[in-house]
Design an enzyme around this catalytic site. Structure first.
Site, short mmCIF file in Angstrom:
data_model
loop_
_atom_site.label_atom_id
_atom_site.label_comp_id
_atom_site.label_asym_id
_atom_site.label_seq_id
_atom_site.Cartn_x
_atom_site.Cartn_y
_atom_site.Cartn_z
N ARG A 1 -17.68 -18.11 4.55
CA ARG A 1 -17.31 -17.49 3.27
C ARG A 1 -18.23 -16.30 2.97
O ARG A 1 -17.83 -15.32 2.35
CB ARG A 1 -17.33 -18.51 2.11
CG ARG A 1 -16.99 -17.88 0.76
CD ARG A 1 -16.57 -18.90 -0.29
NE ARG A 1 -17.42 -20.06 -0.34
CZ ARG A 1 -18.65 -20.11 -0.82
NH1 ARG A 1 -19.20 -19.02 -1.34
NH2 ARG A 1 -19.35 -21.22 -0.81
N TYR B 1 0.87 -1.52 -8.64
CA TYR B 1 1.45 -2.73 -8.08
C TYR B 1 1.52 -3.79 -9.21
O TYR B 1 0.53 -4.01 -9.91
CB TYR B 1 0.54 -3.20 -6.94
CG TYR B 1 1.06 -4.39 -6.20
CD1 TYR B 1 2.19 -4.27 -5.38
CD2 TYR B 1 0.45 -5.62 -6.30
CE1 TYR B 1 2.67 -5.37 -4.70
CE2 TYR B 1 0.93 -6.72 -5.61
CZ TYR B 1 2.05 -6.58 -4.82
OH TYR B 1 2.53 -7.68 -4.15
N ASP C 1 -6.42 2.43 -5.10
CA ASP C 1 -5.62 1.59 -4.22
C ASP C 1 -4.96 2.53 -3.20
O ASP C 1 -4.05 3.28 -3.54
CB ASP C 1 -4.57 0.82 -5.04
CG ASP C 1 -3.75 -0.15 -4.19
OD1 ASP C 1 -3.60 0.11 -2.98
OD2 ASP C 1 -3.23 -1.13 -4.75
N LYS D 1 -0.01 -4.33 4.53
CA LYS D 1 0.93 -3.24 4.71
C LYS D 1 0.55 -2.41 5.95
O LYS D 1 0.53 -2.94 7.02
CB LYS D 1 1.00 -2.40 3.43
CG LYS D 1 1.01 -3.25 2.12
CD LYS D 1 2.25 -4.10 1.94
CE LYS D 1 2.10 -5.17 0.87
NZ LYS D 1 1.68 -4.72 -0.44
#
Ligand SMILES: *Cc1c(COP(=O)(O)O)cnc(C)c1O
Length: 393
Positions: free
Chosen positions: A58, A111, A183, A208
């Site tokens: 992590r 988004y 973004d 994407k």
């Protein structure tokens, strides 16, 4: 070899500086949750930061680190922070920069979940948000308050394909001491590098273009400087937005072909946009590569190409949109974007079908609006598919 000096496509293959101690030519998957220390002193040094040895996945993992270094190199930032998804990246940024009473100025056409989470969750902690058309710099200027802690921008916007002037926005925000996050999902660093234009943070849904094969969900943050990187990284680790090593391996594999995928899909998109603009059943086309785009000049200035995303409006509204969706054979009827396959989407009957008429109008969603993510298939096949489906309207 200093990979900083390589060209973009060479960086995709060799960048980041990962060298496997056992000589593996590709980055192996370190499928482990935890790492063995050599001694008590070594463990202590890893925790204190004296040694950069791995501790726990992590916190960090060699496969994930290789990807982080590579994307940071491409975006020209200090360091990368991989996340489980694009939304993991968005929330790491919000959580780090927005405290009680903080205010954020955001592009209105972001988004969906990036907006919803501010309105429905961060608002519970007193965070306030102004959603403005960031393509108009005056709207940003008017929205800034003394307590504004973040300017959050998506350009080109979705699905309206509006372009925000990144240099002008960063300059304005910095005059007020406000950090800027971009973004960059729609462009990828192949077409747009916001840090070069002044941004403090870049984020991606690597789901994407960066991964590009529609087979994984993943996110990335790149911070321009070390102080910001450390703050963001600590929150990603403590909240648990971390990526998985296998996910990282797939993104590294997909990333290698980013340049050739975009070049080909973009070449297709340029031809398709032109075809659509001249089609009698199409009202208008929004694509940064068309001279008819209201911000064509700005797009040429800040993007290295128009990209692969086209929005267009059908004459005949909702009904025409549905007919087109039901008749395409090659284009996949699906949300998401940036994969090797051509995807088509009709917001009014699909993603935004439950949004009020007023909400749709504000977001620029008209009834005949179609969003097209152009893939790397043969141009003639994509054209033929569109042609036969448009003929059914
Ligand atoms: C898909 C997307 C996101 C969210 O990413 P996930 O990987 O789905 O969590 C954020 N921003 C943009 C522009 C996107 O297209």
């Amino acid at each position: 070899m200093d990979t900083n000096d390589l060209g973009f496509n060479s960086k995709l293959i060799h960048g980041g500086g990962f060298k496997d101690p056992l000589g593996s030519a590709t980055v192996p998957i370190y499928q482990t949750s935890t790492f063995r220390f050599d001694s008590a002193d070594h463990g202590a040094a890893c925790f204190s930061g004296e040694s950069n040895g791995y501790i726990y996945t992590r916190i960090g993992n060699p496969t994930i680190s290789a990807l982080e270094a590579q994307v940071a190199l491409l975006e020209k930032g200090f360091g990368g922070i991989a996340t489980s998804s694009g939304m993991g990246a968005v929330n790491t940024i919000y959580f780090t920069l927005l405290g009680e009473g903080a205010h954020v100025v955001s592009s209105a056409a972001v988004y969906g979940p990036s907006r919803v989470v501010l309105e429905q969750q961060y608002s519970r902690f007193g965070v306030k948000a102004s959603f403005v058309n960031t393509a108009n710099i005056e709207e940003i200027r008017n929205a800034i308050r003394p307590e504004t802690k973040l300017l959050y921008i998506e350009t080109p916007s979705n699905p309206t394909i509006d372009i925000t002037d990144l240099r002008a926005c960063c300059e304005l925000a910095h005059q007020h001491g406000i950090p800027v996050a971009i973004d960059n999902t729609f462009c990828s660093p192949y077409l747009q590098r916001p840090i070069e234009m002044g941004a403090d943070i870049v984020l991606h849904s690597m789901t994407k273009f960066i991964n590009g094969h529609a087979d994984i969900v993943a996110g990335m943050i790149v911070a321009k400087d070390e102080a910001m990187y450390k703050k963001l990284r600590a929150n990603m680790v403590n909240i648990g937005f971390n990526m998985d090593p296998h996910q990282a391996y797939l993104v590294i594999r997909g990333l290698k072909t980013l340049g050739i995928r975009i070049e080909r899909a973009q070449a297709n998109a340029i031809k398709i946009a032109d075809y659509l603009e001249n089609h009698p059943k199409v009202e208008w086309v929004r694509f940064p590569g068309l001279k008819s785009h209201p911000q064509y000049e700005l797009a040429c200035k800040q993007m290295d190409g128009p990209g692969c995303m086209i929005s267009f409006e059908l004459k005949g509204g909702l009904k025409a949109g549905k007919v087109l969706m039901d008749n395409v054979k090659l284009a996949v009827l699906a949300v998401s974007l940036g994969g090797v396959e051509t995807l088509i989407q009709h917001p009014a009957s699909m993603t935004h079908s439950k949004v009020s008429a007023e909400g749709k109008e504000k977001a620029g969603i008209t009834d005949g609006l179609v969003r097209f993510s152009v893939g790397i298939e043969d141009l003639s096949d994509i054209m033929h598919d569109l042609d036969q489906a448009l003929a059914k309207i």
